[in-house]
Design an enzyme around this catalytic site. Structure first.
Site, short mmCIF file in Angstrom:
data_model
loop_
_atom_site.label_atom_id
_atom_site.label_comp_id
_atom_site.label_asym_id
_atom_site.label_seq_id
_atom_site.Cartn_x
_atom_site.Cartn_y
_atom_site.Cartn_z
N GLU A 90 0.84 -1.20 0.00
CA GLU A 90 0.00 0.00 0.00
C GLU A 90 0.87 1.25 0.00
O GLU A 90 0.75 2.12 0.88
CB GLU A 90 -0.99 -0.02 1.17
CG GLU A 90 -1.98 -1.17 1.05
CD GLU A 90 -3.17 -1.11 2.01
OE1 GLU A 90 -3.22 -0.24 2.89
OE2 GLU A 90 -4.08 -1.97 1.85
N GLU A 141 -4.70 -8.83 -0.31
CA GLU A 141 -5.54 -8.56 0.88
C GLU A 141 -6.99 -8.50 0.42
O GLU A 141 -7.33 -7.70 -0.45
CB GLU A 141 -5.15 -7.24 1.56
CG GLU A 141 -3.83 -7.34 2.28
CD GLU A 141 -3.47 -6.09 3.08
OE1 GLU A 141 -4.40 -5.39 3.54
OE2 GLU A 141 -2.26 -5.83 3.22
O1 AHR Z 1 -5.12 -6.06 6.95
C1 AHR Z 1 -5.08 -4.90 7.72
C2 AHR Z 1 -4.43 -3.73 6.97
O2 AHR Z 1 -5.23 -3.38 5.88
C3 AHR Z 1 -3.09 -3.99 6.37
O3 AHR Z 1 -2.05 -3.84 7.27
C4 AHR Z 1 -3.01 -2.95 5.30
O4 AHR Z 1 -2.19 -3.33 4.23
C5 AHR Z 1 -4.46 -2.74 4.91
O5 AHR Z 1 -4.77 -1.40 4.86
#
Ligand code: AHR
Length: 505
Positions: free
Chosen positions: A175, A306
Site C-alpha cells: 500500500e 488482501e
Molecule cells: O489487513 C489490515 C491492513 O489493511 C493492512 O495492514 C493494510 O495493508 C491494509 O490497509
C-alpha cells in the site's frame, strides 16, 4: 423460490486455478502473531519451538498454499535484522500502526520460516519500501536464499541455519499509496523498479517479485505500473521488473466510517455486504483489462494479497487489534469471492485473505488454549479441491434469483466448477436470505458417477462459532440431490453454501 439451470461443459477446459488463490496473510497485528501463531517455547499451550500446534494442524487441513508476512502496514516499519539472533537480545520497537503496542521481535525470520515449514506453505515475504532501504531489502533476500559464502549467508549460519531457504514470493512494499509511504503512482513505480533490481535471484532460487499495487478500482495505478514493467536490455535482471502486481479490496456493509458489527446486522446490511463482495468481479475485470493492454501474453500475475470482510472490532477489544467475529455471512462472502476468483484464473495468480488468525476475516480464533474454526474456515476446506484444478465454465440461467438493493441488483446465485484427478467439484451459493433456490446442474460433454454433496448453513445469517459453541456453523452431508441422465437436481436452502463432488465416469 428461484429456479436455475447451471450448464457445465465437462469437455471445455478453462485455465488452471492456481492453488495460491487460497493463500493467507499474517501480520504483526493484534493477536495474529502473538497469541495466535506464536505462544513461545515456555507456553503450556502445545507448541513446537514456540509455534502453536493446534493452529498449524487446522491450517494444514486446508492445504494452505502460502503465507504472507510480516504485513500489511507493519511491513513498511519492519527492519528484519531486529528479528534475528538470540531472542532476549533483539531490539524492541513500537507497532505504531496497530495499537501502539511494543513489539519484542521474538517472532522473526527464522520463526516465520519454521512456521511455513510446519504448515507446508510457501513463504511470501513483504519487504519494507516505506521506511527501509534498497540495501536492507537486498540483504534480506541474500540472507534467506544465498548458498555458498557471502556476508549474509554467514550471518544466517551464525544464527543456526546452514542451508538457504527457498523463497519465491517477494512483495516490494505494501500500500505505497497509503500506510506504505503515501506515494504517488509514478514515484512508487520508479521505486519498485529500483528495489526489484537489487532483489536478486541467488543460485537457482527464482523470485516472483510483486509490486505494491492499487486500492480497489484505482486502474490508473495499475496502468502506471504496467507502463514501467519492461526492463529492455538489462541482462542481469528479468525482462519484467515484477512478475506480479498487487491489489487490495475489503468487503463492508457500508462506508469506512460505518462498517457495522460482525454479528449484529440486519438483512439490509447483509445484502449490502454481498453487493460489496460482488464488486471484486468488476475490480478484477478492470485491472485485468488494463494489464492486457501491456501484457497480452498474460505473463504478469494479478495478486489480490488482501481481501475479506472488515467490521467494527468486537466490543471491549483494542480498536487497533482488528479482532472481529465471523458469521455465516462471512462464509458466503468467501464462497462468492472464490467463484469470482475461479472466473479470473487466467490473470489472477494469488489471493490472500486478511488475516489468518484473530484478525479481520480469520480462519481461526483463539481464546487462551481454545481454538475455534470460523464459518469462513469451512468454505476454504470445502473448496480446497479447486486448488490447482482446471476450471470449468458455469453458465447460469436463473429466474427469480435477484434482489433489489438500493438502486442496484444483486444476483443471489453464485457458482463455479473445476475438475482435478478425475473428480468434478462444483461450488454453489444461494445468497438469498429467505428463499430457497432449485438448481439443476446440466453436465454436458461427459458423464459423471454418483454425486455427493456437503452444505454449510445455519438458522440465522448471524450465527457464528465460539469457544463455548464451536460447531454452530459447520459443514454437514447434504443428501437432498437427485442424479438423472447427466443432471443433478438440488434445492439450496436460503443463505447456504454447497459443494457437489462427482467422479468422471
Ligand atoms: O489487513 C489490515 C491492513 O489493511 C493492512 O495492514 C493494510 O495493508 C491494509 O490497509
Amino acid at each position: 423460490m428461484a429456479n436455475a439451470i447451471a450448464i457445465i461443459n465437462l469437455d471445455i477446459e478453462g485455465p488452471k486455478i492456481s492453488r495460491h488463490l487460497y493463500g493467507h496473510f499474517a501480520e504483526h497485528l493484534g493477536r495474529c502473531i502473538y497469541g495466535g501463531f506464536w505462544v513461545g517455547e515456555g507456553s503450556t499451550i502445545p507448541n513446537e519451538g514456540g509455534i502453536r500446534l493446534d493452529v498449524v494442524e487446522a491450517l494444514r487441513a486446508l492445504n494452505i498454499p502460502n503465507l504472507r508476512w510480516p504485513g500489511g502496514c507493519f511491513a513498511d516499519e519492519y527492519h528484519w535484522k531486529d528479528g534475528i539472533g538470540p531472542r532476549d537480545e533483539r531490539p524492541r520497537m513500537v507497532n505504531t500502526h496497530w495499537g501502539n503496542v511494543e513489539e519484542n521481535n521474538h517472532f522473526g525470520t527464522h520463526e516465520f520460516m519454521a512456521l511455513c515449514e510446519l504448515l507446508g506453505a510457501e513463504p511470501y515475504i513483504s519487504g519494507n519500501v516505506g521506511s527501509g532501504t534498497v540495501q536492507e531489502m537486498s540483504e534480506w533476500v541474500e540472507y534467506l536464499t544465498r548458498d555458498g559464502d557471502s556476508p549474509m549467508a554467514r550471518l544466517r549460519r551464525a544464527n543456526g541455519r546452514d542451508e538457504p531457504w527457498r523463497v519465491k514470493f517477494w512483495g516490494i512494499g505494501n500500500e505505497t499509496w497509503g500506510c506504505g509511504g503515501n506515494m504517488r503512482a509514478q514515484y512508487s513505480a520508479d521505486l519498485a523498479r529500483q528495489y526489484a533490481t537489487y532483489c536478486r535471484d541467488h543460485g537457482d532460487n527464482k523470485l516472483y517479485r510483486i509490486a505494491s499495487g492499487a486500492s480497489d478500482d484505482d486502474y490508473k495505478w495499475t496502468e502506471t505500473l504496467m507502463q514501467q514493467i519492461n526492463c529492455f536490455g538489462c541482462e542481469a535482471t528479468p525482462r519484467t521488473f515484477f512478475q506480479g502486481i498487487s491489489v487490495h479490496h475489503y468487503t463492508m456493509a457500508g462506508p469506512w466510517e460505518a462498517k457495522g458489527s460482525a454479528t449484529d446486522f440486519d438483512t439490509d446490511d447483509y445484502y449490502r455486504t454481498m453487493l460489496s463482495a460482488r464488486e471484486i468481479d468488476r475490480i478484477l475485470t478492470g485491472h485485468s483489462t488494463v494489464m492486457d493492454i501491456y501484457d497480452r501474453g498474460r505473463q504478469v500475475g494479478l495478486v489480490l494479497d488482501e481481501w475479506g470482510t472488515w467490521w467494527d472490532v468486537e466490543p471491549g477489544t483494542n480498536p487497533g487489534f482488528l479482532f472481529q467475529q465471523n458469521s455465516l455471512r462471512d462464509a458466503l462472502v468467501a464462497g462468492t469471492h472464490f467463484d469470482i476468483f475461479h472466473k479470473h484464473a487466467d490473470r489472477l495468480y494469488m489471493a490472500n485473505i486478511a488475516q489468518t488468525v484473530n484478525v479481520l476475516q480469520a480462519m481461526v480464533l483463539t481464546d487462551g488454549d481454545a481454538l475455534v474454526l470460523t464459518p469462513t474456515y469451512h468454505v476454504f476446506e470445502m473448496n480446497k479441491g479447486h486448488q490447482d484444478a482446471t476450471s470449468l465454465g458455469v453458465h447460469l440461467r436463473a429466474e427469480g434469483a435477484r434482489r433489489q438493493v438500493g438502486d442496484a441488483e444483486l444476483d443471489t446465485l453464485s457458482a463455479s466448477a473445476s475438475v482435478k484427478d478425475g473428480t468434478v467439484l462444483i461450488s454453489l451459493s444461494n445468497l438469498d436470505a429467505e428463499e430457497s433456490a432449485e438448481v439443476t446442474l446440466d453436465l454436458r460433454g461427459g458423464s459423471v458417477g454418483e454425486a455427493t454433496a456437503r452444505i454449510l448453513t445455519a438458522d440465522r445469517l448471524q450465527d457464528h462459532n465460539t469457544a463455548q459453541a464451536p460447531e454452530t456453523v459447520r459443514p454437514r452431508a447434504f443428501d437432498d440431490l437427485k442424479v438423472t441422465d447427466g443432471r443433478v437436481a438440488l434445492t439450496l436452502p436460503p443463505h447456504s453454501f454447497v459443494t457437489v463432488r462427482a467422479p468422471l465416469a
